[in-house]
Design a protein around this motif. Structure first.
Motif, PDB file in Angstrom:
ATOM      1  N   ARG A  92       0.714  -1.161  -0.137  1.00 32.49           N
ATOM      2  CA  ARG A  92      -0.057   0.030   0.100  1.00 32.49           C
ATOM      3  C   ARG A  92       0.934   1.257  -0.079  1.00 32.49           C
ATOM      4  O   ARG A  92       1.937   1.271   0.321  1.00 32.49           O
ATOM      5  CB  ARG A  92      -0.978  -0.013   1.358  1.00 32.49           C
ATOM      6  CG  ARG A  92      -0.353   0.254   2.523  1.00 32.49           C
ATOM      7  CD  ARG A  92      -1.343   0.597   3.400  1.00 32.49           C
ATOM      8  NE  ARG A  92      -0.630  -0.147   5.072  1.00 32.49           N
ATOM      9  CZ  ARG A  92      -1.202  -0.766   5.965  1.00 32.49           C
ATOM     10  NH1 ARG A  92      -2.468  -0.895   5.664  1.00 32.49           N
ATOM     11  NH2 ARG A  92      -0.631  -0.945   6.830  1.00 32.49           N
ATOM     12  N   ARG A 191      -1.086  -1.578  -9.500  1.00 32.20           N
ATOM     13  CA  ARG A 191      -1.412  -0.563  -8.684  1.00 32.20           C
ATOM     14  C   ARG A 191      -1.731  -1.037  -7.290  1.00 32.20           C
ATOM     15  O   ARG A 191      -2.507  -2.068  -7.291  1.00 32.20           O
ATOM     16  CB  ARG A 191      -2.454   0.275  -9.124  1.00 32.20           C
ATOM     17  CG  ARG A 191      -2.376   0.429 -10.568  1.00 32.20           C
ATOM     18  CD  ARG A 191      -1.729   1.964 -10.705  1.00 32.20           C
ATOM     19  NE  ARG A 191      -1.351   2.063 -12.196  1.00 32.20           N
ATOM     20  CZ  ARG A 191      -2.404   2.480 -13.219  1.00 32.20           C
ATOM     21  NH1 ARG A 191      -3.263   3.040 -12.718  1.00 32.20           N
ATOM     22  NH2 ARG A 191      -1.978   2.514 -14.552  1.00 32.20           N
ATOM     23  N   SER A 192      -1.089  -0.421  -6.347  1.00 32.82           N
ATOM     24  CA  SER A 192      -1.628  -1.007  -5.049  1.00 32.82           C
ATOM     25  C   SER A 192      -3.070  -0.972  -4.516  1.00 32.82           C
ATOM     26  O   SER A 192      -3.802  -0.216  -5.192  1.00 32.82           O
ATOM     27  CB  SER A 192      -0.491  -0.642  -3.782  1.00 32.82           C
ATOM     28  OG  SER A 192      -0.600   1.141  -3.699  1.00 32.82           O
ATOM     29  N   SER A 193      -3.245  -1.765  -3.442  1.00 37.05           N
ATOM     30  CA  SER A 193      -4.876  -1.949  -3.308  1.00 37.05           C
ATOM     31  C   SER A 193      -5.567  -0.860  -2.843  1.00 37.05           C
ATOM     32  O   SER A 193      -6.758  -0.673  -2.672  1.00 37.05           O
ATOM     33  CB  SER A 193      -5.005  -3.020  -2.469  1.00 37.05           C
ATOM     34  OG  SER A 193      -4.427  -3.047  -1.398  1.00 37.05           O
ATOM     35  N   ARG A 195      -5.250   2.333  -3.968  1.00 39.05           N
ATOM     36  CA  ARG A 195      -5.535   3.070  -5.034  1.00 39.05           C
ATOM     37  C   ARG A 195      -6.820   2.945  -5.902  1.00 39.05           C
ATOM     38  O   ARG A 195      -7.242   1.776  -6.002  1.00 39.05           O
ATOM     39  CB  ARG A 195      -4.462   3.363  -5.998  1.00 39.05           C
ATOM     40  CG  ARG A 195      -3.007   3.878  -5.396  1.00 39.05           C
ATOM     41  CD  ARG A 195      -1.969   3.703  -6.302  1.00 39.05           C
ATOM     42  NE  ARG A 195      -2.204   4.590  -7.615  1.00 39.05           N
ATOM     43  CZ  ARG A 195      -1.168   4.518  -8.511  1.00 39.05           C
ATOM     44  NH1 ARG A 195      -0.078   3.722  -8.477  1.00 39.05           N
ATOM     45  NH2 ARG A 195      -1.493   5.453  -9.368  1.00 39.05           N
ATOM     46  N   SER A 198      -6.655   0.310  -8.421  1.00 37.25           N
ATOM     47  CA  SER A 198      -5.961  -0.918  -8.178  1.00 37.25           C
ATOM     48  C   SER A 198      -6.663  -2.086  -8.799  1.00 37.25           C
ATOM     49  O   SER A 198      -7.856  -2.248  -9.162  1.00 37.25           O
ATOM     50  CB  SER A 198      -6.120  -1.197  -6.729  1.00 37.25           C
ATOM     51  OG  SER A 198      -5.611  -2.361  -6.456  1.00 37.25           O
ATOM     52  N   ARG A 248      -2.316  -1.134 -16.610  1.00 37.08           N
ATOM     53  CA  ARG A 248      -2.923  -2.459 -15.822  1.00 37.08           C
ATOM     54  C   ARG A 248      -3.062  -3.560 -16.631  1.00 37.08           C
ATOM     55  O   ARG A 248      -3.093  -4.692 -16.416  1.00 37.08           O
ATOM     56  CB  ARG A 248      -4.379  -1.950 -15.287  1.00 37.08           C
ATOM     57  CG  ARG A 248      -4.190  -1.116 -13.903  1.00 37.08           C
ATOM     58  CD  ARG A 248      -5.310  -0.720 -13.231  1.00 37.08           C
ATOM     59  NE  ARG A 248      -6.046   0.146 -14.343  1.00 37.08           N
ATOM     60  CZ  ARG A 248      -7.402   0.060 -14.280  1.00 37.08           C
ATOM     61  NH1 ARG A 248      -8.161  -0.208 -13.268  1.00 37.08           N
ATOM     62  NH2 ARG A 248      -8.074   0.888 -15.248  1.00 37.08           N
TER      63      ARG A 248
END
Lengths: 425, 425
Positions: A92, A191-193, A195, A198, A248
């Motif tokens: 994160r 992308r970290s969760s 965001r 994500s 992504r």
């Protein structure tokens, strides 16, 4: 031409012949004038649209055909293990520094995505917590062994969460090291969760779904198909490459179509697979005395000499075009092969295949003992060469193994012709 | 959304704002949900289709705007020099061996394509006859000097024929070495001229047309746009890459749209250019003590140590993802920068940009002195580093120059934001 959706079964009459098969999504680089058909024998062919006289839509390829038997009638959920190795999917943002940090354990990751519970009974394992740029060949071995342990412990599918930077390399390594009758899915997140954009949750859901329900018998990669949050693609582990630093949908199959796709509703595989084995088989012997050199103008032969003199046993050349390097490397390469080092040629074009019989440069390199690696990705050639040199010390046997297709990493001759029909005139 | 053709000027009203600009062709990897608009200030923006309320078609971008003044009214043909350096474009198949051999001189090449006479008065120069895998940095210097000589000798445009394997590297090198008020076009062929599918004649015709008629003031690459024989693309010389080993449309602009297109009928540039100079300026000083290392799992720090100890002055790292390597290289990289070597980071994803502030790996590498090369191609970073280290011995100045945009090889900050609006949510 009448428009038929991809992943529909079709009967196509051309000016020359009649075909039945599954209409594939066009690979990113394919010419719009062609469509690509997966025939029942597993081969893809390209058909020029203007030669097509008629297309009969035989209906969507049914998801049910590709999911494990019995699942639809029974209420019990399959056992899926999620092995966490680190990466953005378990990270994160630190809002003080703006950086991204490892934050979640396997168990926290699973708890954070409640949808998983409706798909499978999940067992979380924390193998370690590494960014994937730090994953080394020795880690491939421990990941493979960890997957095998879960399979031995009755998991009906395994998901490995992994950083995206070197996910492609690890996927190829697991594919060579591990034969499995059930799905082993690698996934990650760009992308970290925490965001808004994500991809962590969707990639995890689709990966667990693939591990729990699909009939794909082997290692694969499941990642976002596009910038919508509804579809993921299933990639061959030895054909997939991270092709964008941040998007992504960075993961793309190169030189082939993806194996299939996953949505909330269904899993579609482009063909049916017969498992290579009835129970998992593990072969993790590798040789780490292997490196990769990307050719560039100005590359000095002394770089080759250094690797030869330093005890390397295999070198992948990422050459130019059809598989070339400057002639000023020839003597060093010849000296290397003479001393028993295996040189393998791939291309920095990534797309297409090496063909070292067209130009004198390629023919001389073959005379120097360089193995032309067909349409294998340079990264896959590297991983495979480590694995092959772990299996045998015999140089001739190793060369043969490099040109043997183990997991779909290389197209055979008949495939070549079909491939070319799409791209060449 | 109403369909408007690419390369038409449009006025677009979104839910938020009104824009005018030229609708571009979508880059290969762009999301279908967005369109890309070239604004009058030169920047591209991505607009989400679902936010677009209306599009007014202001008509096709006129070719006349982009061709040299006076040409349409006068009967005289411009002087164009064709400098031949070898490659497939000057080759033919040897039907005895199946191999491809150098066969044509510049003069024979020109004579073989009679269409050229109606476009320009052509002067042919044979610089040498090399396959491009043998082209070395010293050759970039002699090609640049040869081009400058032709420009001094009143050529209104120059075409350089070149093998395709390293054409991208040479194009970038010429772009840094040579400022010119008129077009200097690099071209080649993927298939020799005696094959039915040869792209040699069309690439040559479109290149000569671009050199003779376009107002593009600088070095560019003109190659087949697709598998039809009617359109070629004009590429930025520092953004173009051979992305397929054999296809005729192998050359693609990466991280940006092509500069324009050429057909028999017209030349369309996506924007108007102001020449950087009134007469050619040549700056061919380069430093060849530069190499590129592609990171891969298993890469040993000793490879870095070897280059550091061997007197290299610059090293381009082709890292993973946003610009990473394994932490086990950190000490060697730090030792290298401490001894004055400039390390520059690019990404093996090719698409996207490095951003070394997101993860701790990137931040440590920046602390080690590594320069993040934004969205520069690894190959361009290599060529530029050779040129930059030829210009200055001062490491700080060299680092600044690496991050200065000279020929469109790097996007500036405002551009970044626009780029991202296409790709990120």
């Amino acid at each position: 031409m009448k428009e038929v959706k991809p992943l529909h079964r079709v009967e196509i009459k051309t000016t020359e012949k009649k075909y039945q098969g599954v209409l594939l999504e066009r690979p990113a680089l394919a010419d719009k004038k062609y469509i690509v058909l997966k025939l029942d024998n597993g081969y893809n062919i390209g058909l020029e649209k203007k030669k097509i006289k008629s297309i009969r839509d035989l209906g969507s390829v049914k998801a049910g055909k590709h999911t494990k038997p019995g699942r639809e009638n029974k209420g019990d959920k399959p056992h899926v293990s999620v092995i966490a190795t680190g990466g953005t999917i378990a990270s994160r943002v630190d809002y003080l520094t703006g950086g991204v940090h490892s934050a979640f354990s396997a168990q926290e990751l699973i708890s954070a995505v409640p949808e998983l519970k409706s798909i499978a009974d999940i067992r979380g394992k924390q193998l370690y917590n590494k960014f994937s740029e730090n994953i080394q060949p020795g880690d491939w071995v421990s990941i493979a062994k960890s997957v095998a342990r879960e399979l031995d412990d009755k998991a009906l599918g395994v998901v490995v969460t992994h950083g995206t930077d070197t996910l492609g390399y690890t996927a190829a390594a697991l594919a060579f090291m591990l034969k499995t009758p059930v799905p082993v899915v690698l996934t990650g997140a760009q992308r970290s969760s925490d965001r808004g954009s994500s991809d962590a949750a969707l990639n995890l859901i689709h990966s667990v779904k693939t591990a729990a329900e699909s009939k794909y018998p082997g290692v694969c990669v499941v990642m976002h198909a596009n910038l919508s949050d509804d579809i993921s693609l299933i990639h061959n582990p030895a054909r997939v490459r991270k092709m964008h630093s941040s998007r992504r949908d960075a993961f793309q199959s190169v030189n082939c179509a993806p194996l299939g796709r996953v949505s909330e509703k269904e899993i579609i595989l482009h063909q049916e697979y017969t498992p290579r084995v009835n129970k998992p088989e593990l072969n993790t012997k590798i040789n780490e005395a292997v490196s990769l050199i990307k050719y560039h103008p100005g590359l000095k032969p002394q770089v080759i000499d250094y690797l030869v003199d330093s005890g390397y046993e295999g070198i992948v050349l990422e050459g130019t075009g059809l598989g070339h390097t400057s002639e000023r490397l020839f003597d060093s390469i010849k000296a290397g092969t003479d001393s028993g080092i295996l040189f393998c040629m791939s291309s920095q074009t990534l797309n297409g295949r090496v063909n070292m019989n067209v130009y004198s440069t390629g023919r001389v390199l073959i005379d120097c003992g360089v193995i032309p690696c067909a349409d294998m990705l340079p990264e896959t050639a590297l991983v495979k060469l480590m694995w092959v040199l772990g299996q045998t010390k015999n140089r001739k046997k190793a060369a043969e193994m490099m040109l043997t297709d183990y997991v779909g990493e290389i197209s055979d001759k008949s495939h070549i012709k079909d491939d070319l029909s799409v791209f060449e005139s």
